[in-house]
Design a protein around this motif. Structure first.
Motif, PDB file in Angstrom:
ATOM      1  N   VAL A  86     -11.102   8.147  -2.773  1.00  0.00           N
ATOM      2  CA  VAL A  86     -10.224   7.261  -2.009  1.00  0.00           C
ATOM      3  C   VAL A  86     -10.370   5.837  -2.536  1.00  0.00           C
ATOM      4  O   VAL A  86     -11.488   5.333  -2.707  1.00  0.00           O
ATOM      5  CB  VAL A  86     -10.562   7.308  -0.506  1.00  0.00           C
ATOM      6  N   ALA A  87      -9.261   5.192  -2.815  1.00  0.00           N
ATOM      7  CA  ALA A  87      -9.280   3.837  -3.356  1.00  0.00           C
ATOM      8  C   ALA A  87      -9.749   2.839  -2.313  1.00  0.00           C
ATOM      9  O   ALA A  87      -9.435   2.963  -1.119  1.00  0.00           O
ATOM     10  CB  ALA A  87      -7.894   3.454  -3.854  1.00  0.00           C
ATOM     11  N   TYR A 124       0.800  -1.229   0.000  1.00  0.00           N
ATOM     12  CA  TYR A 124       0.000   0.000   0.000  1.00  0.00           C
ATOM     13  C   TYR A 124       0.835   1.282   0.000  1.00  0.00           C
ATOM     14  O   TYR A 124       0.549   2.190  -0.789  1.00  0.00           O
ATOM     15  CB  TYR A 124      -0.984  -0.035   1.172  1.00  0.00           C
ATOM     16  N   PRO A 125       1.874   1.404   0.828  1.00  0.00           N
ATOM     17  CA  PRO A 125       2.679   2.628   0.738  1.00  0.00           C
ATOM     18  C   PRO A 125       3.396   2.757  -0.608  1.00  0.00           C
ATOM     19  O   PRO A 125       3.595   3.871  -1.103  1.00  0.00           O
ATOM     20  CB  PRO A 125       3.669   2.506   1.901  1.00  0.00           C
ATOM     21  N   GLY A 156       1.190   7.693  -7.055  1.00  0.00           N
ATOM     22  CA  GLY A 156       0.169   8.644  -7.450  1.00  0.00           C
ATOM     23  C   GLY A 156      -1.159   7.950  -7.715  1.00  0.00           C
ATOM     24  O   GLY A 156      -1.343   6.775  -7.386  1.00  0.00           O
ATOM     25  N   PRO A 157      -2.132   8.650  -8.323  1.00  0.00           N
ATOM     26  CA  PRO A 157      -3.465   8.089  -8.554  1.00  0.00           C
ATOM     27  C   PRO A 157      -3.409   6.795  -9.372  1.00  0.00           C
ATOM     28  O   PRO A 157      -2.555   6.622 -10.240  1.00  0.00           O
ATOM     29  CB  PRO A 157      -4.196   9.192  -9.319  1.00  0.00           C
ATOM     30  N   LEU A 158      -4.355   5.903  -9.079  1.00  0.00           N
ATOM     31  CA  LEU A 158      -4.457   4.650  -9.813  1.00  0.00           C
ATOM     32  C   LEU A 158      -4.944   4.918 -11.239  1.00  0.00           C
ATOM     33  O   LEU A 158      -5.630   5.908 -11.491  1.00  0.00           O
ATOM     34  CB  LEU A 158      -5.455   3.715  -9.125  1.00  0.00           C
ATOM     35  N   PRO A 159      -4.622   4.045 -12.179  1.00  0.00           N
ATOM     36  CA  PRO A 159      -5.217   4.164 -13.512  1.00  0.00           C
ATOM     37  C   PRO A 159      -6.722   3.872 -13.444  1.00  0.00           C
ATOM     38  O   PRO A 159      -7.218   3.369 -12.435  1.00  0.00           O
ATOM     39  CB  PRO A 159      -4.472   3.101 -14.323  1.00  0.00           C
ATOM     40  N   ALA A 202      -7.406   5.137   2.720  1.00  0.00           N
ATOM     41  CA  ALA A 202      -7.447   6.356   3.533  1.00  0.00           C
ATOM     42  C   ALA A 202      -6.153   6.542   4.320  1.00  0.00           C
ATOM     43  O   ALA A 202      -5.644   7.665   4.442  1.00  0.00           O
ATOM     44  CB  ALA A 202      -8.644   6.304   4.481  1.00  0.00           C
ATOM     45  N   ILE A 203      -5.597   5.463   4.865  1.00  0.00           N
ATOM     46  CA  ILE A 203      -4.364   5.568   5.648  1.00  0.00           C
ATOM     47  C   ILE A 203      -3.226   6.119   4.797  1.00  0.00           C
ATOM     48  O   ILE A 203      -2.498   7.029   5.212  1.00  0.00           O
ATOM     49  CB  ILE A 203      -3.976   4.196   6.236  1.00  0.00           C
ATOM     50  N   TRP A 204      -3.072   5.571   3.594  1.00  0.00           N
ATOM     51  CA  TRP A 204      -1.924   5.957   2.758  1.00  0.00           C
ATOM     52  C   TRP A 204      -2.304   6.933   1.645  1.00  0.00           C
ATOM     53  O   TRP A 204      -1.493   7.221   0.780  1.00  0.00           O
ATOM     54  CB  TRP A 204      -1.250   4.718   2.197  1.00  0.00           C
ATOM     55  N   LYS A 205      -3.549   7.412   1.661  1.00  0.00           N
ATOM     56  CA  LYS A 205      -4.001   8.402   0.684  1.00  0.00           C
ATOM     57  C   LYS A 205      -3.815   7.897  -0.743  1.00  0.00           C
ATOM     58  O   LYS A 205      -3.275   8.585  -1.619  1.00  0.00           O
ATOM     59  CB  LYS A 205      -3.279   9.739   0.909  1.00  0.00           C
TER      60      LYS A 205
END
Length: 343
Positions: free
Chosen positions: A290-291, A151-152, A158-161, A279-282
């Protein structure tokens, strides 16, 4: 004369005099499939055991190949700050394993050696751990679940595809729960497929893997049940969290008898984390939301032990279809199994 009492007493005496039947663990150790280290839940693995694990890994790779996952492999340790951020200690402080090391000077080293000399005069189980007073926490901890280091790393990209991401990960994991049950090890391997994306993407992923995981176990000719489950949350508040997890149907487990015929062991788990890790790792989706995340976890040692439990300790006499899956054309067998209704 109290006949019932005397009969019960005689039966108890006979049971006490009769040697106990060897447990599954005893049989594994006697055959050399597992190697006793002297510590409950910590075993060496034989070549035969490792061969089955490797062939299971090949089958699992073919099972998820069409998902085109990104393959990542991490060591069985992770950065302590990432571990702290994960909130694992809020739920499972009793299972965590930290890594300590000597960080002192010459005088501290001498104190350590004196304490160690004193400890070594005692039997193993009675030894003092005073020498460990010279140890300090390092910047790494033992990995509690294979997906945690992911996750980190995903957050830093950056943002997911738009289509999200699917990750294939395998790691040794640690949980401090020593046991004589060979399926409850302190050090074990988890193979996981992890999904990051929208709620719909993650829920569809989990449902697909419940079907595919069940298909694999049927191909292995093992008895199986899929059931709603919860994690073993710690403490008084843990029951509330566990009840909430069950009420929201966030976790399912695939259960197979391993240590004994009456009990059932979770060999695969199917988890929906909602936006907890996002949410934890943004971690963000392409649209800025939020993913959500989810994973399917294969307990490699547990599935392997289930095979030995149900098919015998000699792999050469396992059922022909099981041997063909593991030692034959694995890809073709997996595709055939998925085409049978679990694709």
């Amino acid at each position: 004369m109290n006949t019932m009492t005397d009969t019960a007493a005689l039966a108890a005496a006979q049971a006490e005099a009769a040697p106990a039947a060897p447990s599954f663990r005893d049989e594994l150790l006697e055959k050399g499939i597992l190697i006793d280290t002297g510590e409950n839940g910590l075993y060496g693995r034989s070549q035969v055991f490792e061969d089955v694990v490797e062939r299971l890994n090949v089958a699992i790779t073919h099972l998820g190949a069409d998902q085109q996952p990104e393959v990542l492999r991490f060591p069985p340790a992770m950065r302590r700050t990432d571990f702290e951020d994960s909130e694992y200690l809020k739920s499972f402080p009793n299972l965590a394993g930290t890594i300590h090391s000597f960080c002192g000077n010459d005088m501290g080293h001498q104190r350590l050696l004196r304490a160690l000399d004193d400890a070594m005069t005692e039997r193993d189980d009675d030894r003092s751990d005073e020498w460990m007073a010279q140890q300090k926490p390092t910047r790494v901890v033992l990995t509690p679940a294979a997906c945690y280091p992911i996750y980190p790393v995903m957050a830093r990209r950056g943002p997911l595809p738009e289509e999200g991401r699917t990750i294939d990960v395998l790691s040794y994991c640690f949980r401090h729960e020593p046991s004589l049950d060979p399926a409850r090890m302190q050090m074990f391997r988890q193979r996981e497929y992890v999904r990051l994306g929208s709620p719909d993407q993650v829920m569809a992923f989990r449902q697909m893997w419940i079907e595919r995981g069940s298909a694999l176990v049927h191909m292995l000719q093992l008895p199986v049940d899929v059931d709603l489950a919860n994690d073993p949350f710690f403490g008084r508040g843990g029951k509330i969290v566990a009840d909430s997890q069950r009420a929201q149907a966030l976790k399912f487990e695939l259960l197979i008898p391993v240590a004994n015929a009456d009990g059932k062991t979770a060999c695969l788990s199917f988890n929906y984390h909602m936006d907890h890790f996002g949410a934890i790792w943004k971690i963000e989706c392409a649209d800025g939301s939020v993913a959500h995340t989810g994973c399917v976890g294969f307990g490699m040692e547990r599935i392997t032990l289930a095979l030995f439990r149900h098919h015998g300790l000699d792999v050469n006499v396992w059922p022909d279809d099981v041997r063909a899956l593991l030692w034959g054309d694995t890809r073709a067998r997996v595709l055939q199994g998925l085409a049978g209704g679990a694709a």
